[in-house]
Write a protein that holds these residues in place. Sequence first.
Motif, PDB file in Angstrom:
ATOM      1  N   ALA A   1      23.718  31.952  55.495  1.00  0.00           N
ATOM      2  CA  ALA A   1      22.977  30.700  55.584  1.00  0.00           C
ATOM      3  C   ALA A   1      21.614  31.064  55.130  1.00  0.00           C
ATOM      4  CB  ALA A   1      22.791  30.076  57.007  1.00  0.00           C
ATOM      5  N   LEU A   2      21.464  32.227  54.404  1.00  0.00           N
ATOM      6  CA  LEU A   2      20.050  32.789  53.796  1.00  0.00           C
ATOM      7  C   LEU A   2      19.143  32.948  55.136  1.00  0.00           C
ATOM      8  CD1 LEU A   2      19.422  30.669  50.626  1.00  0.00           C
ATOM      9  CD2 LEU A   2      20.460  32.515  50.916  1.00  0.00           C
ATOM     10  N   ARG A   3      19.323  33.537  56.261  1.00  0.00           N
ATOM     11  CA  ARG A   3      18.559  33.804  57.309  1.00  0.00           C
ATOM     12  C   ARG A   3      18.553  35.454  57.176  1.00  0.00           C
ATOM     13  NH1 ARG A   3      20.778  29.985  61.913  1.00  0.00           N
ATOM     14  NH2 ARG A   3      20.427  27.867  60.870  1.00  0.00           N
ATOM     15  N   PHE A   4      17.339  35.812  56.804  1.00  0.00           N
ATOM     16  CA  PHE A   4      17.299  37.309  56.517  1.00  0.00           C
ATOM     17  C   PHE A   4      16.523  37.921  57.829  1.00  0.00           C
ATOM     18  CE2 PHE A   4      17.418  35.976  52.279  1.00  0.00           C
ATOM     19  CZ  PHE A   4      18.940  36.114  52.016  1.00  0.00           C
ATOM     20  N   GLY A   5      15.999  37.208  58.774  1.00  0.00           N
ATOM     21  CA  GLY A   5      15.093  37.915  59.783  1.00  0.00           C
ATOM     22  C   GLY A   5      13.862  38.447  59.297  1.00  0.00           C
ATOM     23  N   ASN A   6      13.418  39.553  59.902  1.00  0.00           N
ATOM     24  CA  ASN A   6      12.425  40.368  59.345  1.00  0.00           C
ATOM     25  C   ASN A   6      12.874  41.232  58.187  1.00  0.00           C
ATOM     26  OD1 ASN A   6      10.642  42.621  59.008  1.00  0.00           O
ATOM     27  ND2 ASN A   6       9.290  41.960  60.692  1.00  0.00           N
ATOM     28  N   PRO A   7      12.432  40.817  56.783  1.00  0.00           N
ATOM     29  CA  PRO A   7      13.095  41.857  55.867  1.00  0.00           C
ATOM     30  C   PRO A   7      12.981  43.183  55.535  1.00  0.00           C
ATOM     31  CG  PRO A   7      11.070  40.545  55.195  1.00  0.00           C
ATOM     32  CD  PRO A   7      11.313  40.077  56.278  1.00  0.00           C
ATOM     33  N   ILE A   8      11.797  43.851  56.217  1.00  0.00           N
ATOM     34  CA  ILE A   8      11.360  45.282  55.921  1.00  0.00           C
ATOM     35  C   ILE A   8      12.305  46.026  57.238  1.00  0.00           C
ATOM     36  CG2 ILE A   8       9.762  46.866  56.776  1.00  0.00           C
ATOM     37  CD1 ILE A   8       9.400  45.234  54.120  1.00  0.00           C
TER      38      ILE A   8
ATOM     39  N   GLY B   1      15.484  39.814  64.080  1.00  0.00           N
ATOM     40  CA  GLY B   1      15.271  38.320  64.380  1.00  0.00           C
ATOM     41  C   GLY B   1      16.982  37.981  64.052  1.00  0.00           C
ATOM     42  N   THR B   2      17.096  36.782  63.554  1.00  0.00           N
ATOM     43  CA  THR B   2      18.344  36.284  63.309  1.00  0.00           C
ATOM     44  C   THR B   2      18.621  36.465  61.732  1.00  0.00           C
ATOM     45  OG1 THR B   2      17.689  34.446  64.697  1.00  0.00           O
ATOM     46  CG2 THR B   2      19.783  34.102  63.125  1.00  0.00           C
ATOM     47  N   VAL B   3      20.017  37.234  61.570  1.00  0.00           N
ATOM     48  CA  VAL B   3      20.331  37.420  60.388  1.00  0.00           C
ATOM     49  C   VAL B   3      21.400  36.947  59.994  1.00  0.00           C
ATOM     50  CG1 VAL B   3      20.873  39.324  58.688  1.00  0.00           C
ATOM     51  CG2 VAL B   3      18.908  39.683  60.336  1.00  0.00           C
TER      52      VAL B   3
END
Length: 285
Positions: A196-203, A190-192
């Motif tokens: 801007a604190l966009r981490f997508g899927n953390p796993i 996803g979007t990382v």
Amino acid sequence: PLFFLLSGLVMNVPNDVTFRGLCGKNMNLITNYLFWSGIYFMFDLIVRFAILRQASFHSMFWEGYQTITLYGINVLWFFSTLVIAKMITAVILKNRNLQTSIIIGGALFVGSFAIGMLIGGIELTSLTSLVIYPTISVVRSLFAVLFLVLGYMMKPLVEKYLNKSGGEGQCAFLGLISILITFACSLKVGTVDIHALRFGNPIILLVSSLSGFVGVMCFSKLISFNQIGAKALIFLGINSSLIMVTHEYLKIKDLISFVLGHYINVGSNMYIIIEIILLTFIEIC
């Protein structure tokens, strides 16, 4: 995350973990942040505001506020984030064993992801920005702690592997598999955008970060087998910060693109290659 892992890899836990001691330990990063923040601000004031008329008093105010709150102008967020994260990590590693440090880093990672989702739903206005900018500054650093701890933990293993003679074929195979895993993860993460604190899927992000780290280590070792390649890696590593802060914001890239687009007729692929070579050459010279 790769740069946080690498920073953890070369990190040494200081004996003095007081605020003053940690500031002294990270003075180079702090100086870079303050120096380039001043350069960026003056560049925008003279070029974007006075000459190009692309900036306003409003945008100049927010640049100042972002600098003070350690949010950072453009790519400078990395310096402030790394400084805070290294300070927090040093305190954790000094007072806890590695297992506990990983648990704490993991908790901070999950908490950062949750706060990032919460902040993502808040509309950015002049009023909310006063709170969101300093909040993001802290949360980004908490997010980075886990990667610094993991990088620090892998230091003995990496040193042993890099100092091991031979094994080019095994190294190439492991590097290739790692890069393929990273590529596959990139399609699903996803979007990382840590800025801007966009981490997508953390796993998936965690898996791709570790596999990318392994891939970079393997191919760096392969390149270092050649004396010229080793010197090139060292040279680019020394100048990496300079390249990061100048390649886009100060419009050097735009100037090169303008010259190539108007005066040199080359294909698109060659255009990109020439642009990268010129950009690197100009910035490190």
